[in-house]
Design a protein around this motif. Sequence first.
Motif, PDB file in Angstrom:
ATOM      1  N   GLY A   1      10.630  -3.016  -8.457  1.00  0.00           N
ATOM      2  CA  GLY A   1       9.386  -2.442  -8.946  1.00  0.00           C
ATOM      3  C   GLY A   1       8.765  -1.494  -7.944  1.00  0.00           C
ATOM      4  N   MET A   2       7.771  -0.757  -8.383  1.00  0.00           N
ATOM      5  CA  MET A   2       7.185   0.243  -7.487  1.00  0.00           C
ATOM      6  C   MET A   2       6.397  -0.387  -6.346  1.00  0.00           C
ATOM      7  N   PHE A   3       6.133  -1.709  -6.426  1.00  0.00           N
ATOM      8  CA  PHE A   3       5.436  -2.397  -5.337  1.00  0.00           C
ATOM      9  C   PHE A   3       6.379  -3.292  -4.530  1.00  0.00           C
ATOM     10  N   TRP A   4       7.674  -3.142  -4.724  1.00  0.00           N
ATOM     11  CA  TRP A   4       8.702  -3.728  -3.874  1.00  0.00           C
ATOM     12  C   TRP A   4       8.595  -5.243  -3.714  1.00  0.00           C
ATOM     13  N   GLY A   5       8.492  -5.909  -4.860  1.00  0.00           N
ATOM     14  CA  GLY A   5       8.463  -7.364  -4.884  1.00  0.00           C
ATOM     15  C   GLY A   5       7.098  -7.956  -4.612  1.00  0.00           C
ATOM     16  N   MET A   6       6.122  -7.118  -4.355  1.00  0.00           N
ATOM     17  CA  MET A   6       4.749  -7.564  -4.147  1.00  0.00           C
ATOM     18  C   MET A   6       3.925  -7.241  -5.387  1.00  0.00           C
ATOM     19  N   THR A   7       2.791  -7.886  -5.531  1.00  0.00           N
ATOM     20  CA  THR A   7       1.853  -7.462  -6.564  1.00  0.00           C
ATOM     21  C   THR A   7       1.200  -6.170  -6.097  1.00  0.00           C
ATOM     22  N   ASN A   8       0.514  -5.503  -7.014  1.00  0.00           N
ATOM     23  CA  ASN A   8      -0.152  -4.264  -6.614  1.00  0.00           C
ATOM     24  C   ASN A   8      -1.168  -4.503  -5.497  1.00  0.00           C
ATOM     25  N   LYS A   9      -1.914  -5.589  -5.586  1.00  0.00           N
ATOM     26  CA  LYS A   9      -2.928  -5.872  -4.571  1.00  0.00           C
ATOM     27  C   LYS A   9      -2.298  -6.297  -3.244  1.00  0.00           C
ATOM     28  N   GLU A  10      -1.197  -7.015  -3.304  1.00  0.00           N
ATOM     29  CA  GLU A  10      -0.490  -7.377  -2.074  1.00  0.00           C
ATOM     30  C   GLU A  10       0.055  -6.135  -1.380  1.00  0.00           C
ATOM     31  N   PHE A  11       0.574  -5.213  -2.186  1.00  0.00           N
ATOM     32  CA  PHE A  11       1.107  -3.976  -1.609  1.00  0.00           C
ATOM     33  C   PHE A  11      -0.016  -3.184  -0.952  1.00  0.00           C
ATOM     34  N   LYS A  12      -1.135  -3.059  -1.633  1.00  0.00           N
ATOM     35  CA  LYS A  12      -2.277  -2.329  -1.072  1.00  0.00           C
ATOM     36  C   LYS A  12      -2.749  -2.979   0.226  1.00  0.00           C
ATOM     37  N   SER A  13      -2.811  -4.315   0.231  1.00  0.00           N
ATOM     38  CA  SER A  13      -3.247  -5.016   1.433  1.00  0.00           C
ATOM     39  C   SER A  13      -2.330  -4.705   2.612  1.00  0.00           C
ATOM     40  N   TYR A  14      -1.029  -4.637   2.345  1.00  0.00           N
ATOM     41  CA  TYR A  14      -0.090  -4.322   3.429  1.00  0.00           C
ATOM     42  C   TYR A  14      -0.239  -2.865   3.865  1.00  0.00           C
ATOM     43  N   MET A  15      -0.459  -1.977   2.909  1.00  0.00           N
ATOM     44  CA  MET A  15      -0.722  -0.579   3.247  1.00  0.00           C
ATOM     45  C   MET A  15      -1.963  -0.465   4.122  1.00  0.00           C
ATOM     46  N   ASP A  16      -3.006  -1.185   3.769  1.00  0.00           N
ATOM     47  CA  ASP A  16      -4.238  -1.179   4.564  1.00  0.00           C
ATOM     48  C   ASP A  16      -3.960  -1.650   5.985  1.00  0.00           C
ATOM     49  N   GLU A  17      -3.156  -2.684   6.107  1.00  0.00           N
ATOM     50  CA  GLU A  17      -2.805  -3.229   7.424  1.00  0.00           C
ATOM     51  C   GLU A  17      -2.112  -2.188   8.287  1.00  0.00           C
ATOM     52  N   LEU A  18      -1.308  -1.348   7.647  1.00  0.00           N
ATOM     53  CA  LEU A  18      -0.556  -0.326   8.361  1.00  0.00           C
ATOM     54  C   LEU A  18      -1.335   0.970   8.535  1.00  0.00           C
ATOM     55  N   GLY A  19      -2.508   1.054   7.924  1.00  0.00           N
ATOM     56  CA  GLY A  19      -3.274   2.292   7.967  1.00  0.00           C
ATOM     57  C   GLY A  19      -2.687   3.369   7.083  1.00  0.00           C
ATOM     58  N   MET A  20      -2.052   2.923   5.995  1.00  0.00           N
ATOM     59  CA  MET A  20      -1.410   3.850   5.066  1.00  0.00           C
ATOM     60  C   MET A  20      -2.000   3.675   3.673  1.00  0.00           C
ATOM     61  N   LYS A  21      -1.664   4.619   2.779  1.00  0.00           N
ATOM     62  CA  LYS A  21      -2.113   4.528   1.387  1.00  0.00           C
ATOM     63  C   LYS A  21      -0.980   4.950   0.460  1.00  0.00           C
TER      64      LYS A  21
ATOM     65  N   GLU B   1      -2.261  -0.888 -13.335  1.00  0.00           N
ATOM     66  CA  GLU B   1      -1.996  -1.527 -12.054  1.00  0.00           C
ATOM     67  C   GLU B   1      -2.123  -0.530 -10.901  1.00  0.00           C
ATOM     68  N   ALA B   2      -1.654   0.683 -11.141  1.00  0.00           N
ATOM     69  CA  ALA B   2      -1.743   1.711 -10.111  1.00  0.00           C
ATOM     70  C   ALA B   2      -3.194   2.111  -9.862  1.00  0.00           C
ATOM     71  N   ALA B   3      -3.930   2.284 -10.938  1.00  0.00           N
ATOM     72  CA  ALA B   3      -5.340   2.673 -10.813  1.00  0.00           C
ATOM     73  C   ALA B   3      -6.156   1.594 -10.122  1.00  0.00           C
ATOM     74  N   GLU B   4      -5.806   0.347 -10.374  1.00  0.00           N
ATOM     75  CA  GLU B   4      -6.557  -0.776  -9.821  1.00  0.00           C
ATOM     76  C   GLU B   4      -6.579  -0.771  -8.293  1.00  0.00           C
ATOM     77  N   ILE B   5      -5.547  -0.214  -7.683  1.00  0.00           N
ATOM     78  CA  ILE B   5      -5.508  -0.200  -6.213  1.00  0.00           C
ATOM     79  C   ILE B   5      -5.770   1.201  -5.652  1.00  0.00           C
ATOM     80  N   GLY B   6      -6.314   2.078  -6.489  1.00  0.00           N
ATOM     81  CA  GLY B   6      -6.750   3.381  -6.000  1.00  0.00           C
ATOM     82  C   GLY B   6      -5.688   4.441  -5.868  1.00  0.00           C
ATOM     83  N   MET B   7      -4.535   4.260  -6.528  1.00  0.00           N
ATOM     84  CA  MET B   7      -3.535   5.316  -6.513  1.00  0.00           C
ATOM     85  C   MET B   7      -4.052   6.528  -7.270  1.00  0.00           C
TER      86      MET B   7
END
Length: 296
Positions: free
Chosen positions: A83-103, A121-127
């Motif tokens: 999936g586009m979130f690589w086995g994570m939920t959309n919110k889990e993916f966003k949280s990891y992006m935040d941790e890395l300073g990425m979007k 799902e994409a809109a929910e995390i600000g894509m």
Amino acid sequence: MNTNRRKFLRQGGQFAAGLMILPALACKQTKVIGGNAITGDLDRFGIQLYTLRDQMPKDPKGVLRKLSTYGYNTIESYEGKQGMFWGMTNKEFKSYMDELGMKIVSSHMNIDNDLQRKAAEAAEIGMDYVICPYIGPQKSMDAWKGVCDKFNKAGEICKKEGIKFAYHNHAYSFKAFSGMIPHDYLMDNTDADLVKHEMDIYWVVTGGADPIDYLKKYSGRFTLCHVKDRLKTATADETDATCVVGTGMIDFPKILKVAKENGMEHFILEQERYDNTTSLGAAEAGAKYLQKFKYA
């Protein structure tokens, strides 16, 4: 994107020479990225994760962390087996992006399969964008009209979910067909408010067209781009000819400046073939090249 990806979904001297024509885009601020002092005044540049298709499935988080050390701060995903979130939920993916300073700003996906849910799902995390990566050559004008209708409807769905829709081009849409150029037809017959475009610069050039002409003619319509270089030794009919960005024949200093002046929002590196490097090596070299530009 090459033939293998379509199936899934349906070198340094030139770099140094290129710096000679970068003054208007040159950066003046020094930043520390991945432990290295980098001269650059950059807000953001990204990478399409398909560039790392050999590495991402094995260790998504590890690859993303490595990309962050190279200086990438935006990501464009694609819809792989995980999936586009690589086995994570959309919110889990966003949280990891935040941790890395990425979007994560966008993702390529199959728009024929559950588009509304994926857009939500994409809109929910600000894509910012949902992107159709490929439609293929069409066999009639009615078929091209159908593509326009399909894109307008996809744009409506995405707008209702709070996200924008875009289409990523290939070379075929710049080849004359039935007395017209398909990409011009797409631009002219889709709603400018509903359908944006991701210019794959490599495929525009490979299709025999001029990226600057399109950026100016359709100012404001191309809001994302793939910064993807083409081998200087490639023949006109050669399609599988990508190379490390900055080592090929495409004049990115000139093109990216015009792109920025005409509404380009996201500059996203992509590479598909590797001769003298690995995918991670190409990503690192590409980041060093993009850090020389003041475009955002």
